[in-house]
Design an enzyme around this catalytic site. Sequence first.
Site, mmCIF file in Angstrom:
data_model
loop_
_atom_site.group_PDB
_atom_site.id
_atom_site.type_symbol
_atom_site.label_atom_id
_atom_site.label_comp_id
_atom_site.label_asym_id
_atom_site.label_seq_id
_atom_site.Cartn_x
_atom_site.Cartn_y
_atom_site.Cartn_z
ATOM 1 N N SER A 178 0.844 -1.197 0.000
ATOM 2 C CA SER A 178 0.000 0.000 0.000
ATOM 3 C C SER A 178 0.877 1.243 0.000
ATOM 4 O O SER A 178 2.085 1.173 0.248
ATOM 5 C CB SER A 178 -0.883 0.005 1.246
ATOM 6 O OG SER A 178 -0.093 0.314 2.381
ATOM 7 N N LYS A 179 0.221 2.359 -0.258
ATOM 8 C CA LYS A 179 0.924 3.641 -0.254
ATOM 9 C C LYS A 179 1.599 3.856 1.098
ATOM 10 O O LYS A 179 2.703 4.364 1.181
ATOM 11 C CB LYS A 179 -0.086 4.750 -0.542
ATOM 12 C CG LYS A 179 0.481 6.131 -0.462
ATOM 13 C CD LYS A 179 -0.565 7.162 -0.777
ATOM 14 C CE LYS A 179 -1.049 7.933 0.422
ATOM 15 N NZ LYS A 179 -0.051 8.582 1.238
#
Length: 512
Positions: free
Chosen positions: A263-264
């Site tokens: 994920s970011k």
Amino acid sequence: MPDITKKVRVRFAPSPTGGLHLGGVRTVLFNYLFARKHGGKFILRIEDTDQNRYVEGAEHYILDCLAWCGLNPDEGPKNGGPFAPYRQSERKANYRIYAEQLIRDGYAYYAFDTTEELDEQRQITPNFRYGHENRSFMRNSLNLTEEETKALLDQGIQYVIRIKVPTDETLHFFDMIRGDVSFDTNLVDDKVLLKADGMPTYHLAVVVDDYFMKISHAFRGEEWLPSAPVHILLWEYLGWKADMPEWVHLPLILKPDGNGKLSKRDGDRLGFPVYAMNWKDPKTGETTRGFREMGYLPEAFVNMLALLGWNDGTEQEIFSINELIEKFSIERVSKAGAKFDFEKAKWFNHEYIKKSEVAAIKDQVFTILKEKGVQIANDEYFIKVLSAVKERMIFLQDFWEQASFFFEQPVDYDLNAVKPKWADTKTEFFFELIKTYEAISGSENWETINLAKLFKALAEQKDIKPGELMLPFRVMLVGGKFGPGVFDIAVLIEKEETISRIQKALIAFTED
Ligand code: GLU
């Protein structure tokens, strides 16, 4: 079995909700490679029916990312095409008729439950799922008479349309990566197809559009696999099953430790980008760094992504886009998630910078320097320096760190590398070297082989091993223990500057 005789039409169907994750770009890439390989079309369709998640500027950003990667669509909102419009919000009128057709055919129903009623159910039943277990006591057209339903509709009471998922069935479908996939329909809820605002949900819109846009193969991330049964039922219920695309659910891109989807936030935590390009959130004003701005070359980015979940069966890792088109095949995409390894990602960029022509990267490097506020001219000297140091750059940004000494005299020296082994004989050697180098006339003689030869001859004469002198010489010119070949550096900075640096450094080296 998949029908490969179909005319290939594939689509990337992002929702414009924010930055483009590298997994999204990989989906684009696999679509693109497959379309190019089979002489098909690659379509970009913007799935913007969820008004709450819509983010201003995200569509434009997606188009820019695709253009940066060189993966431009054949049809899409920007360049149009025979199935325009390619933005779902502009196709709104197309969806309702199909939701109503499903109701007429008994595959969907109106649900009038209010938010309060649904909340109440959620309180009573944790993990409440609207479906076969409870639809018979909710406020929907399955439980109301035709007249009651009509009356509610006439009164303008808000409703949604839900699919009626069959009970006690096992649904099978073929995925080109996963083979036979089956779902127990009792675990699938009655998803909303048309929302109270009249907009379709993703589930309805994706099926209607894939049908009308004649999509042959639907590539998407594995995270969409749980939605597949709803889509497959819709293809069937709408009577379009014969035209259903082949399913290709791509493996997830995992965190470096393999524990879950990348994920970011992992990128922020571990210090690497996860988005293709810088993304500025218009609401918070926060910028998330992207590969492009980090000094990644688009060709390297594409090559790196291709190998996240695919290989050609050999050890080869560097592929041009044309090789990828030639070699790509769904059969060689793995089922298992692909761990993202930033060190490996850096390696790809390093390889690409090494093999890039200076002409191809000089403008970008020059722009980066300007952004940093470094004033140098984009001239012949800069180009020579860039060719000398590009082998050492992992990112385009590394140029200044690797090359600033070509433009400015070192201010600090790595004295620890020099002083402990310093001796008067070395001071003498460098005094002599200044004289020797000063005597060189003509720029044609100020060249690597000649400088090295004279250096070694003098070292021999002084009875010092050249190896013991090379490091101090490097520190004199560079300030530290890095950089290209030391005589190459001297050639580039030229005679006067070389001599001046030796003189200046000698003072620092011999000071107490
Ligand atoms: N709109 C979905 C997304 O945002 C597309 C999923 C699909 O390709 O079916 O990723």
